[in-house]
Design a protein around this motif. Structure first.
Motif, PDB file in Angstrom:
ATOM      1  N   ASP A   8       0.557 -12.564  -0.420  1.00  0.00           N
ATOM      2  CA  ASP A   8       1.369 -12.846  -0.030  1.00  0.00           C
ATOM      3  C   ASP A   8       1.382 -14.590   0.778  1.00  0.00           C
ATOM      4  O   ASP A   8       0.278 -14.860   1.211  1.00  0.00           O
ATOM      5  CB  ASP A   8       1.786 -12.168   1.117  1.00  0.00           C
ATOM      6  CG  ASP A   8       3.011 -12.666   2.182  1.00  0.00           C
ATOM      7  OD1 ASP A   8       4.392 -13.035   1.605  1.00  0.00           O
ATOM      8  OD2 ASP A   8       3.060 -12.968   3.363  1.00  0.00           O
ATOM      9  N   CYS A 115       1.545 -14.561  -4.765  1.00  0.00           N
ATOM     10  CA  CYS A 115       2.685 -14.092  -5.460  1.00  0.00           C
ATOM     11  C   CYS A 115       3.481 -14.207  -3.649  1.00  0.00           C
ATOM     12  O   CYS A 115       3.685 -13.082  -3.048  1.00  0.00           O
ATOM     13  CB  CYS A 115       2.208 -12.404  -5.457  1.00  0.00           C
ATOM     14  SG  CYS A 115       3.447 -11.368  -6.194  1.00  0.00           S
ATOM     15  N   LYS A 147      10.178 -10.021  -3.714  1.00  0.00           N
ATOM     16  CA  LYS A 147       9.949  -9.041  -3.458  1.00  0.00           C
ATOM     17  C   LYS A 147      11.357  -8.500  -1.900  1.00  0.00           C
ATOM     18  O   LYS A 147      11.200  -9.437  -1.128  1.00  0.00           O
ATOM     19  CB  LYS A 147       8.721  -9.778  -2.132  1.00  0.00           C
ATOM     20  CG  LYS A 147       7.764  -9.710  -3.152  1.00  0.00           C
ATOM     21  CD  LYS A 147       6.291  -9.957  -2.588  1.00  0.00           C
ATOM     22  CE  LYS A 147       5.860 -11.528  -1.716  1.00  0.00           C
ATOM     23  NZ  LYS A 147       4.746 -11.822  -0.749  1.00  0.00           N
ATOM     24  N   TYR A 153       6.239  -8.312  -8.350  1.00  0.00           N
ATOM     25  CA  TYR A 153       4.441  -7.678  -8.485  1.00  0.00           C
ATOM     26  C   TYR A 153       4.298  -7.948 -10.110  1.00  0.00           C
ATOM     27  O   TYR A 153       3.554  -7.843 -10.083  1.00  0.00           O
ATOM     28  CB  TYR A 153       4.299  -6.682  -7.229  1.00  0.00           C
ATOM     29  CG  TYR A 153       5.061  -6.833  -6.324  1.00  0.00           C
ATOM     30  CD1 TYR A 153       4.131  -7.045  -5.526  1.00  0.00           C
ATOM     31  CD2 TYR A 153       6.127  -5.728  -6.018  1.00  0.00           C
ATOM     32  CE1 TYR A 153       4.531  -6.986  -3.557  1.00  0.00           C
ATOM     33  CE2 TYR A 153       6.948  -6.047  -4.034  1.00  0.00           C
ATOM     34  CZ  TYR A 153       5.847  -6.786  -3.870  1.00  0.00           C
ATOM     35  OH  TYR A 153       5.954  -6.669  -2.260  1.00  0.00           O
ATOM     36  N   MET A 169      -2.983  -7.041  -4.292  1.00  0.00           N
ATOM     37  CA  MET A 169      -1.959  -7.537  -3.331  1.00  0.00           C
ATOM     38  C   MET A 169      -2.547  -7.229  -2.259  1.00  0.00           C
ATOM     39  O   MET A 169      -2.643  -6.139  -1.341  1.00  0.00           O
ATOM     40  CB  MET A 169      -0.608  -7.131  -3.310  1.00  0.00           C
ATOM     41  CG  MET A 169       0.456  -7.653  -3.114  1.00  0.00           C
ATOM     42  SD  MET A 169       0.685  -8.922  -3.721  1.00  0.00           S
ATOM     43  CE  MET A 169       1.430 -10.192  -2.325  1.00  0.00           C
ATOM     44  N   ASP A 176       5.121  -5.732   1.902  1.00  0.00           N
ATOM     45  CA  ASP A 176       4.491  -5.731   0.957  1.00  0.00           C
ATOM     46  C   ASP A 176       3.952  -5.067   0.774  1.00  0.00           C
ATOM     47  O   ASP A 176       4.193  -4.642  -1.138  1.00  0.00           O
ATOM     48  CB  ASP A 176       4.604  -7.732   1.667  1.00  0.00           C
ATOM     49  CG  ASP A 176       4.594  -8.271   0.423  1.00  0.00           C
ATOM     50  OD1 ASP A 176       4.974  -8.341  -1.036  1.00  0.00           O
ATOM     51  OD2 ASP A 176       3.898  -9.430   0.365  1.00  0.00           O
ATOM     52  N   ALA A 180       3.852  -2.677  -3.036  1.00  0.00           N
ATOM     53  CA  ALA A 180       2.782  -3.554  -3.899  1.00  0.00           C
ATOM     54  C   ALA A 180       2.127  -1.439  -4.146  1.00  0.00           C
ATOM     55  O   ALA A 180       2.290  -1.997  -6.220  1.00  0.00           O
ATOM     56  CB  ALA A 180       2.621  -4.212  -3.887  1.00  0.00           C
ATOM     57  N   THR A 187      -3.961  -2.888  -2.835  1.00  0.00           N
ATOM     58  CA  THR A 187      -3.329  -3.083  -1.478  1.00  0.00           C
ATOM     59  C   THR A 187      -4.978  -3.293  -0.396  1.00  0.00           C
ATOM     60  O   THR A 187      -5.376  -3.108  -0.309  1.00  0.00           O
ATOM     61  CB  THR A 187      -2.443  -2.249  -1.210  1.00  0.00           C
ATOM     62  OG1 THR A 187      -3.808  -0.905  -1.009  1.00  0.00           O
ATOM     63  CG2 THR A 187      -1.322  -2.079  -1.526  1.00  0.00           C
TER      64      THR A 187
END
Length: 229
Positions: A8, A115, A147, A153, A169, A176, A180, A187
């Protein structure tokens, strides 16, 4: 094994609030620049929601930002002398202090890419402005969606020809990361407790057992190195 990290950008990598307020103050000295920047950002999710819900075809974020600028200018009762010039404020957002060094360390170990809901054009110019050393630009323009739709994703993973569980992610926003993880990605959470100013009340800490919870991007790089062995 994590082979790629996707990020992000707004809030996680860059300080949009202070940066946009600076640009607003230079163009509209008669308004409360921080309030204007916050109101502009507040239009962001509702504008994307119509696209995510199928009420509107895909529109790049650059154009949504411009539409939202008009909405906020009307609410503040001001006329913006050069709308497109001020809209380009989103291409001139300062990275948080730890970001460029942390990204450089991460890039030595894995593919790194945004992303973001930002367009390829916006992300490219922002990278040039802030010295963000991405390997490529992924996100909304690739997926033609926003998103937290899972397609965003998954399209980023597919573009890299990697299975989702080989991609992490990274975000400062728990929602978010929830999205993901549902899509099968690993994550990483990095808090940005001043993204929304001194009164911020959300995303102050991890809200789940993310694969990595790091203090900043330099700490993230150390933890990814440990994860990779």
């Amino acid at each position: 094994m994590v082979e790629a990290l996707i990020f992000d950008v707004f809030g996680t990598c860059v300080d949009w609030r202070t940066s946009v307020a600076r640009e607003v103050a230079a163009v509209l000295p008669e308004v409360d620049a921080e309030a204007f920047a916050t109101a502009w950002r507040a239009e962001y999710d509702p504008a994307m929601a119509r696209i995510r819900e199928g009420a509107r075809g895909y529109v790049p974020l650059d154009d949504l930002h411009l539409e939202n600028l008009d909405t906020v200018a009307r609410a503040f009762g001001v006329r913006v002398p050069d709308r497109r010039a001020l809209n380009a404020a989103w291409e001139r957002l300062d990275p948080w202090q730890d970001v460029t060094q942390g990204l450089a360390a991460l890039k030595a170990r894995a593919i790194i890419a945004p992303c973001s809901n930002g367009s390829i054009a916006l992300m490219t110019r922002l990278a040039r402005y802030g010295g963000l050393p991405w390997d490529c630009i992924l996100g909304a323009d690739i997926a033609r969606d926003y998103k937290p739709r899972p397609e965003v994703y998954l399209a980023s993973c597919a573009a890299l020809r990697l299975a989702p569980d080989r991609v992490m992610m990274v975000a400062a926003h728990n929602d978010d990361l929830f999205a993901a993880r549902r899509a099968g990605l690993k994550t990483g959470f990095v808090p940005r407790p001043t993204e929304h100013g001194p009164g911020q009340s959300r995303d102050l800490g991890a809200e789940s057992d993310w694969d990595i919870v790091a203090a900043d991007f330099k700490d993230l790089a150390r933890r990814v190195a440990a994860l990779q062995g």
